[in-house]
Design a protein around this motif. Structure first.
Motif: not given
Length: 109
Positions: A1-4, A9-11, A50-51
């Motif tokens: 899973m890629p990092r956010p 993170l902000a949204y 976020a997703v």
């Protein structure tokens, strides 16, 4: 899973905070169960936001190799001009040495 990403993170964080506040103020609940339900729903909404934030587009590695790099512009050498010093200016001009020394002032305090 890629990092956010920072945008995700902000949204997601803003969505959780503002949706929790809005739901608590609109529902005016004071029970622990109501607050827990609102908190969990706000977390789920923040995760959904976020997703679904669009990720930056990646350029395929094969397309970068096909594009030639632009040729660098020729570098022109800059030669600084020679500045006139006070002694050269005094000898070239017809001003007497007394007038040149009278122009000099002591440095400020």
């Amino acid at each position: 899973m890629p990092r956010p990403t920072a945008a995700q993170l902000a949204y997601g964080s803003c969505t959780v905070i503002f949706s929790t506040l809005a739901m608590l103020l609109l529902s005016q609940t004071s029970s622990g169960l109501g607050i827990a339900v609102i908190t969990l729903s706000a977390l789920a909404l923040g995760l959904l936001v976020a997703v679904t934030v669009p990720l930056p587009k990646r350029v395929p590695s094969g397309s970068m190799a096909a594009v030639p790099a632009p040729a660098p512009a020729p570098v022109q050498e800059r030669v600084p001009a020679q500045r006139e010093t006070a002694s050269v200016a005094a000898s070239v001009s017809s001003v007497s040495s007394a007038a040149v020394s009278a122009v000099r002032e002591p440095a400020g305090p």
